[in-house]
Design an enzyme around this catalytic site. Structure first.
Site, PDB file in Angstrom:
ATOM      1  N   HIS A  95      37.065 -11.800 -13.141  1.00 32.61           N
ATOM      2  CA  HIS A  95      35.759 -11.992 -13.768  1.00 32.61           C
ATOM      3  C   HIS A  95      35.406 -10.822 -14.688  1.00 32.61           C
ATOM      4  CE1 HIS A  95      31.268 -12.155 -13.846  1.00 32.61           C
ATOM      5  NE2 HIS A  95      31.529 -13.447 -13.950  1.00 32.61           N
TER       6      HIS A  95
ATOM      7  N   ASN B  18      42.680 -11.247 -17.409  1.00 28.97           N
ATOM      8  CA  ASN B  18      44.056 -11.051 -16.994  1.00 28.97           C
ATOM      9  C   ASN B  18      44.620  -9.884 -17.804  1.00 28.97           C
ATOM     10  OD1 ASN B  18      46.768 -11.063 -16.450  1.00 28.97           O
ATOM     11  ND2 ASN B  18      47.077 -13.236 -16.865  1.00 28.97           N
TER      12      ASN B  18
ATOM     13  N   HIS C 190      63.855 -12.780  -8.257  1.00 25.15           N
ATOM     14  CA  HIS C 190      64.069 -13.198  -9.643  1.00 25.15           C
ATOM     15  C   HIS C 190      64.641 -14.595  -9.635  1.00 25.15           C
ATOM     16  CE1 HIS C 190      65.035 -13.055 -13.819  1.00 25.15           C
ATOM     17  NE2 HIS C 190      64.990 -11.759 -13.937  1.00 25.15           N
TER      18      HIS C 190
ATOM     19  N   CYS D 236      54.286  -9.826 -16.542  1.00 27.08           N
ATOM     20  CA  CYS D 236      53.099  -9.407 -15.798  1.00 27.08           C
ATOM     21  C   CYS D 236      53.410  -8.769 -14.467  1.00 27.08           C
ATOM     22  CB  CYS D 236      52.187 -10.609 -15.543  1.00 27.08           C
ATOM     23  SG  CYS D 236      51.546 -11.318 -17.045  1.00 27.08           S
TER      24      CYS D 236
ATOM     25  N   HIS E   4      44.566  -5.908   3.430  1.00 26.93           N
ATOM     26  CA  HIS E   4      44.011  -6.155   2.104  1.00 26.93           C
ATOM     27  C   HIS E   4      45.064  -6.758   1.186  1.00 26.93           C
ATOM     28  CE1 HIS E   4      40.774  -3.577   3.465  1.00 26.93           C
ATOM     29  NE2 HIS E   4      41.684  -2.689   3.807  1.00 26.93           N
TER      30      HIS E   4
ATOM     31  N   HIS F 231      47.716 -10.947  -8.151  1.00 26.44           N
ATOM     32  CA  HIS F 231      47.733 -10.905  -9.616  1.00 26.44           C
ATOM     33  C   HIS F 231      46.651 -11.848 -10.155  1.00 26.44           C
ATOM     34  CE1 HIS F 231      48.977 -11.057 -13.702  1.00 26.44           C
ATOM     35  NE2 HIS F 231      49.456 -12.278 -13.625  1.00 26.44           N
TER      36      HIS F 231
END
Lengths: 448, 499
Positions: free
Chosen positions: A380, A384, A257, A178, A347, A351
């Site tokens: 909403h 995802n 990582h 992702c 801002h 995720h």
């Protein structure tokens, strides 16, 4: 006479040598300056994917799909629905056609191709139309779709359809989870450092059709409930002449990582269950792993993002806290020193891993309801959408006319491996496009 | 060589040569101007005696400060100039996976297994065996353990096991050869076309070797047999942007999940040709690695013919009528490879060919224009004058034959490719490294030799890389050839009769 002539000749030679030397120094300095100019990475434009309405996956439709899996018991079925409800998604999120039409257990290669093609082609066409740049001008093409890699690659598919040049540099990233969007950006950024006036197009999405889990393992059922269809195409360049068209400029990119840790590596993993069915396993240690990766990322990000004043304050607060801790009992030594990220960033694109994830990250960064609203609303409206979720969050901010010139935007994402990647953008001009939110932005945030 | 396609090929490169010539002139204008000036200065100085020179020098009135400033300026500019040059990319060393003998698939085993598979009909079995007879593969090529089952069990777990076996073995060998510390790796690029789990194979390597958390890792997938050179290209770009770094490039193809269990002829070829293999390559831009590095990367040229529908469709993954997925190879493959190669060499040619060859080529171009196509035969540049060694992707016997013909290479030039195909089969993106290993194991790699690696892959892509050898490689060489190099080269008959 001979001496006079020689002196003149020598002077002439001296003059010519000086001129050539000056010319070479100047041209070399110009080259160095030119190189510097091309170090920037500008976001020219981006287009978020909006699937057609017949692909909306309402809770009712979703429960029909679950019911079709005869291997599930009543408790399993309830678990599915509970996850969907608690996750915070609406009735407007999208799923692949093959699942809605009843082929979730045996999608064909055509189903997978169609799902991905629809996203890539529609967003690319729109991107080229809006920027006025043709596909023949693209120098670098990057596609990242984690869980579907046909042969020839998706990059080749686009080169074929849009008739790109023979010397186009293509990269097909896969399996990167992702948080692959910053990784694709990092790749392009590095290519930009070696070439002048380069134009890159990046497509980020996820493939859901071939990855629907049809077994009974609870840890793998979450994937079905969470992931929804979405994608984004964006155009980057290091050409200073396109700066006037660009929306944002990349300031900093940090990758962390934590795969060296076994828990981190195996906490989000695609594998087979005890019956041999492939699913995406999410372990219970995921939140702990995410926190560790997040901390690691912030440790590198903070000095690059925060103003010197805030960093100094952090050091002072840290010292004071340590002095206090050494004097007080263990019971009082629970509070950690917080950094105020809002001093360096206006801002936040978080995720949309889930309501819990957004809240946890928001509180760690010291954000209020207004700051996490874009991420919450994206979750909403779209669910995802994996790597492309950051772009939907950005699009919300733009549609709400929050993005003003000189504002800084922080994009933060997590992904399998386990990775936490972040990047900071600076807005170049007041942005006002509605994008994928155009038809529904007025309804957000919904009244409680 | 057919004459018809050539005019198109020639006209497209005409402009390229003009552009290149102008670029060469512009880049080296300073040299062109400086040379006559220096020659004139030298002649002048030669006319005057040393005493006169000294008095001339004094008469110019340069004092110590002037001299110091000039020297300082020269030093500053020179340093800045050298620092701005693109950093050289060195290949420190590389290691190829050596399969265990129990993974061997001799022809008899292949035939027997094919006959016993429940899904193959008689015709498919005979077809596969006929392909194998003419393939140029030997009796020692290897398939992963999962493919030795009847029928094969292509589970994700078995695929991961194969990936771990081939990749970790290659990296362990590389670490042993170079003394590399895993924590020193800054860049990791992994390419594997047909198997891409989440987390990626690059994450699997980070986990196994406990690599650093700020590693720049990339996992490329679906990019075909030429992806090894794409990874090298990416690593090179990353090394240009990050000084003093090490890049680990891992190229492999995981066979386990890709066995075709149907009867479509055009999709059975990969079963016959693809075999297990992997390569791990250590690249670096550290100046201190120059001393022990084997090669230096000179050029990487990538050509993508995907815009042409024929080229795009010639290697294509799809499902047959029964829903079995496999890779279909079209009959146009050789013709398309030929076209892709021509496009690639129009870019490589000017970079590597000696000036004489380029001039001859240009002259032939001009002559053909003036005298018409019939009056003058097309001149194909002689690449043997630009390279000492050729590593051609061992995609199959036909590919190597075609390239040998097109580039006018001798049997000795393509020996490495043929022998690698014979001993290891088509190991996809890692095949080029097995071929390089063959040349080294034969003791043919000398300092200063130039190597041309050419890879082809689905899309359709043709990628090539040019390396220069920095030190003569001494035999015996550790690696997958160490136990069998004495038997090579072998004569490979046109057809090995099995049926």
């Amino acid at each position: 006479m001979h001496t006079v002539l020689s002196v003149d000749a020598m002077e002439l030679l001296w003059t010519i040598a000086t001129v050539l030397f000056l010319y070479s120094s100047l041209s070399f300095l110009w080259k160095a300056f030119d190189c510097r100019r091309n170090q920037n990475c500008y976001l020219v434009d981006y287009v978020c994917y909006k699937p057609s309405d017949d692909r909306k996956l309402s809770t009712e439709l979703y429960s029909d799909v679950i019911k079709r899996n005869k291997r599930l018991s009543m408790p399993d079925y309830k678990f599915h629905l509970k996850v969907v409800v608690n996750f915070g998604i609406s009735e407007e999120t999208y799923g692949p056609r093959s699942i809605i039409e009843g082929r979730e257990e045996s999608p064909t290669l055509d189903d997978c191709d169609d799902e991905v093609d629809d996203c890539m082609y529609s967003t690319l066409d729109e991107l080229f139309r809006r920027t006025g740049i043709s596909s023949g001008d693209v120098d670098v093409l990057v596609v990242n779709i984690s869980m579907f890699t046909p042969d020839p690659s998706l990059t080749s598919r686009i080169v074929n359809r849009d008739k790109m040049r023979e010397d186009v540099k293509t990269f097909n990233l896969s399996g990167m989870g992702c948080s692959a969007s910053p990784i694709a950006n990092d790749l392009v950024n590095n290519v930009f450092k070696t070439r002048k006036r380069t134009l890159a197009v990046v497509i980020t999405s996820e493939s859901i059709a071939p990855n629907w889990y049809c077994g009974t393992d609870k840890s793998m059922m979450l994937g079905n409930s969470l992931f929804r269809s979405g994608g984004c195409s964006f155009m980057l360049t290091n050409d200073p002449s396109l700066k006037h068209l660009a929306k944002m400029s990349l300031k900093c990119l940090v990758r962390a990582h934590s795969g060296a840790n076994d828990d981190a590596y195996s906490c989000a993993m695609q594998k087979e269950d005890t019956d041999g069915r492939v699913g995406f396993h999410l372990s219970k240690s995921l939140p702990k792993v995410a926190v560790r990766a997040f901390t690691e990322n912030l440790q590198t990000l903070a000095p690059n993002v925060l103003p010197v004043g805030e960093l100094a304050l952090y050091v002072i607060r840290g010292l004071r806290h340590r002095l206090r801790r050494s004097k007080e009992t263990k019971a009082d030594a629970g509070t950690a020193v917080r950094v105020n990220f809002k001093s360096g960033v206006e801002h936040f694109c978080l995720h949309t891993g889930g309501a819990a994830v957004i809240d946890a990250v928001g509180s760690a960064l010291g954000l209020n309801k207004y700051d996490v609203e874009p991420a919450r609303m994206t979750l909403h409206r779209w669910g995802n959408t994996s790597a492309s979720s950051l772009w939907y969050v950005l699009s919300y901010m733009e549609a709400k006319k929050r993005l003003r010139r000189k504002d800084r935007v922080l994009m933060l994402s997590f992904g399998a491996g386990f990775k936490c990647n972040s990047y900071l953008w600076e807005v170049l001009r007041d942005l006002e496009d509605g994008g994928a939110w155009e038809d529904c932005i007025e309804a957000y945030p919904p009244n409680p | 060589m057919p004459a018809e396609p050539l005019p198109q090929f020639l006209s497209s490169i005409k402009l390229k040569y003009v552009k290149l010539g102008y670029q060469y002139l512009a880049n080296h204008m300073l040299t062109f101007l400086l040379i006559p000036v220096m020659v004139a200065a030298f002649l002048e100085a030669a006319k005057i005696g040393p005493d006169e020179l000294v008095s001339l020098w004094r008469s110019l009135g340069i004092n110590a400060i002037h001299a110091l400033c000039t020297v300082l300026l020269v030093v500053v500019v020179a340093t800045a100039y050298f620092m701005s040059r693109p950093r050289p990319v060195y290949l420190v060393d590389y290691a190829c996976f050596q399969p265990a003998r129990n993974c061997r698939v001799p022809f008899a085993t292949f035939f027997e297994h094919a006959r016993l598979m429940p899904f193959f009909d008689e015709k498919s079995v005979r077809f596969q065996v006929r392909i194998l007879e003419r393939s140029g593969l030997g009796e020692e090529t290897c398939l992963p353990p999962a493919n030795h089952y009847i029928p094969p069990c292509p589970s994700m777990e078995a695929s991961r096991a194969e990936a771990q076996l081939v990749i970790f073995s290659a990296i362990d060998d590389l670490i042993a050869k170079t003394g590399l510390k895993p924590k020193d790796i800054d860049i990791l690029v992994v390419n594997c076309s047909l198997f891409s789990p989440t987390p990626s194979l690059s994450a699997m390597i980070v986990n196994k070797y406990k690599l650093r958390s700020n590693i720049m890792s990339f996992n490329l997938s679906g990019m075909g047999c030429s992806a090894g050179l794409i990874s090298v290209d990416l690593a090179r770009d990353l090394l240009q942007a990050h000084p003093n770094s090490y890049a680990l490039v891992v190229s492999t193809e995981i066979i386990t999940p890709n066995y075709y269990a149907g009867n479509e002829r055009s999709m059975l070829l990969p079963n016959c040709l693809f075999r297990m293999g992997a390569a791990a390559v250590l690249l670096s831009n550290r100046r201190r690695e120059r001393a022990r590095a084997k090669y230096r990367l000179l050029h990487v040229v990538r050509t993508h013919k995907g815009a042409d529908d024929r080229a795009y469709l010639c290697v294509y993954e799809e499902e047959d009528g029964d829903g079995n997925s496999g890779i279909r190879l079209s009959k146009d493959l050789m013709a398309i490879a030929d076209e892709a190669l021509r496009s690639n060499i129009t870019t490589v040619g000017p970079l590597v060919l000696p000036v004489t060859e380029q001039l001859r080529f240009l002259a032939s171009l001009v002559a053909r224009r003036l005298l018409g196509s019939r009056g003058w035969k097309p001149y194909i540049p002689d690449f043997k004058r630009a390279f000492e060694h050729f590593c051609i992707h061992a995609g199959g016997r036909a590919v190597i034959d075609e390239l040998q013909l097109n580039l006018r290479l001798s049997a000795a030039h393509v020996e490495a490719s043929r022998m690698a195909l014979h001993r290891f089969g088509n190991t996809s993106s890692s095949s080029l490294w097995y071929e390089l290993g063959y040349i080294e194991a034969k003791g043919r790699m000398r300092r200063g030799d130039r190597v041309w690696m050419i890879g082809f892959g689905s899309g359709f892509k043709c990628n090539s890389a040019v390396w220069r050898c920095l030190r003569t490689v001494a035999t015996p060489v550790d690696g997958p050839w160490s136990d069998c190099i004495h038997r090579y080269p072998v004569h490979i008959p046109e057809v090995v009769k099995l049926l």
